[in-house]
Write a protein that holds these residues in place. Sequence first.
Motif, PDB file in Angstrom:
ATOM      1  N   VAL A 244      17.215  -9.400 -34.371  1.00  0.00           N
ATOM      2  CA  VAL A 244      16.396  -8.796 -35.429  1.00  0.00           C
ATOM      3  C   VAL A 244      16.723  -9.475 -36.759  1.00  0.00           C
ATOM      4  O   VAL A 244      17.884  -9.576 -37.151  1.00  0.00           O
TER       5      VAL A 244
ATOM      6  N   TYR B  45      12.995 -14.642 -34.129  1.00  0.00           N
ATOM      7  CA  TYR B  45      12.709 -13.310 -33.593  1.00  0.00           C
ATOM      8  C   TYR B  45      11.211 -13.125 -33.343  1.00  0.00           C
ATOM      9  O   TYR B  45      10.383 -13.356 -34.225  1.00  0.00           O
TER      10      TYR B  45
ATOM     11  N   ARG C  19      17.210  -7.694 -29.281  1.00  0.00           N
ATOM     12  CA  ARG C  19      16.073  -7.031 -28.640  1.00  0.00           C
ATOM     13  C   ARG C  19      15.619  -7.874 -27.451  1.00  0.00           C
ATOM     14  O   ARG C  19      15.402  -9.073 -27.571  1.00  0.00           O
ATOM     15  N   SER C  20      15.486  -7.206 -26.330  1.00  0.00           N
ATOM     16  CA  SER C  20      15.089  -7.856 -25.083  1.00  0.00           C
ATOM     17  C   SER C  20      13.799  -8.649 -25.261  1.00  0.00           C
ATOM     18  O   SER C  20      12.799  -8.130 -25.745  1.00  0.00           O
TER      19      SER C  20
ATOM     20  N   ASP D 252      18.393  -4.848 -24.751  1.00  0.00           N
ATOM     21  CA  ASP D 252      18.649  -4.489 -26.140  1.00  0.00           C
ATOM     22  C   ASP D 252      20.129  -4.216 -26.291  1.00  0.00           C
ATOM     23  O   ASP D 252      20.800  -3.808 -25.342  1.00  0.00           O
TER      24      ASP D 252
ATOM     25  N   GLU E  88      21.666  -7.144 -34.162  1.00  0.00           N
ATOM     26  CA  GLU E  88      20.898  -6.349 -33.208  1.00  0.00           C
ATOM     27  C   GLU E  88      20.091  -7.290 -32.326  1.00  0.00           C
ATOM     28  O   GLU E  88      19.374  -8.162 -32.828  1.00  0.00           O
TER      29      GLU E  88
END
Length: 170
Positions: free
Chosen positions: A47, A52, A41-42, A150, A39
Amino acid sequence: MSEQVEVVQLLVSPAHRYMGRPSDGPSAAPDGELVRRAEVRSGLGLVGDRYYARPAHRDAAVTLMAAESLPLDIAPGTDLRHTRRNVLLRGVDIDAYVGATVALDTGAGPVLFAVRRPARPCAWMDAVIGPGAQRALRGKGGVRCTPLSDGVLTLGPAEFRVVEDAREAS
């Protein structure tokens, strides 16, 4: 214009394995750091990954690398667990795209990355891959990126395209 590539490996690791001196060896690898799905995330990264949401790494939270650049002549089993990059792509010279914004779509929609700078290989490469690996990876150790959207990346076929190429303006 887009091209077909392959996402060969994805590494999402909560642990920094290469700390201290290379002669002391890496710390133990956590279970499950090679994943089938990641995953994104902008502005934050992958994740669950060690970089992160870390302020110092937001402009370089995700590292993409070309499978063709792995020093397999030095160690045939070399992969992301050794280079500590996040996304291993086959079919694109990703190192040539510093300064560009690229999209990678593995089927769940495009994920945008600003390709910020080269990921320079360090002395750890000689320690964990083999003598000469650091030199072999110079100029092709992958690229550090900022995720701009995302999304989800998965293993397998993917569409790669350049969204914006600031390199042309230079």
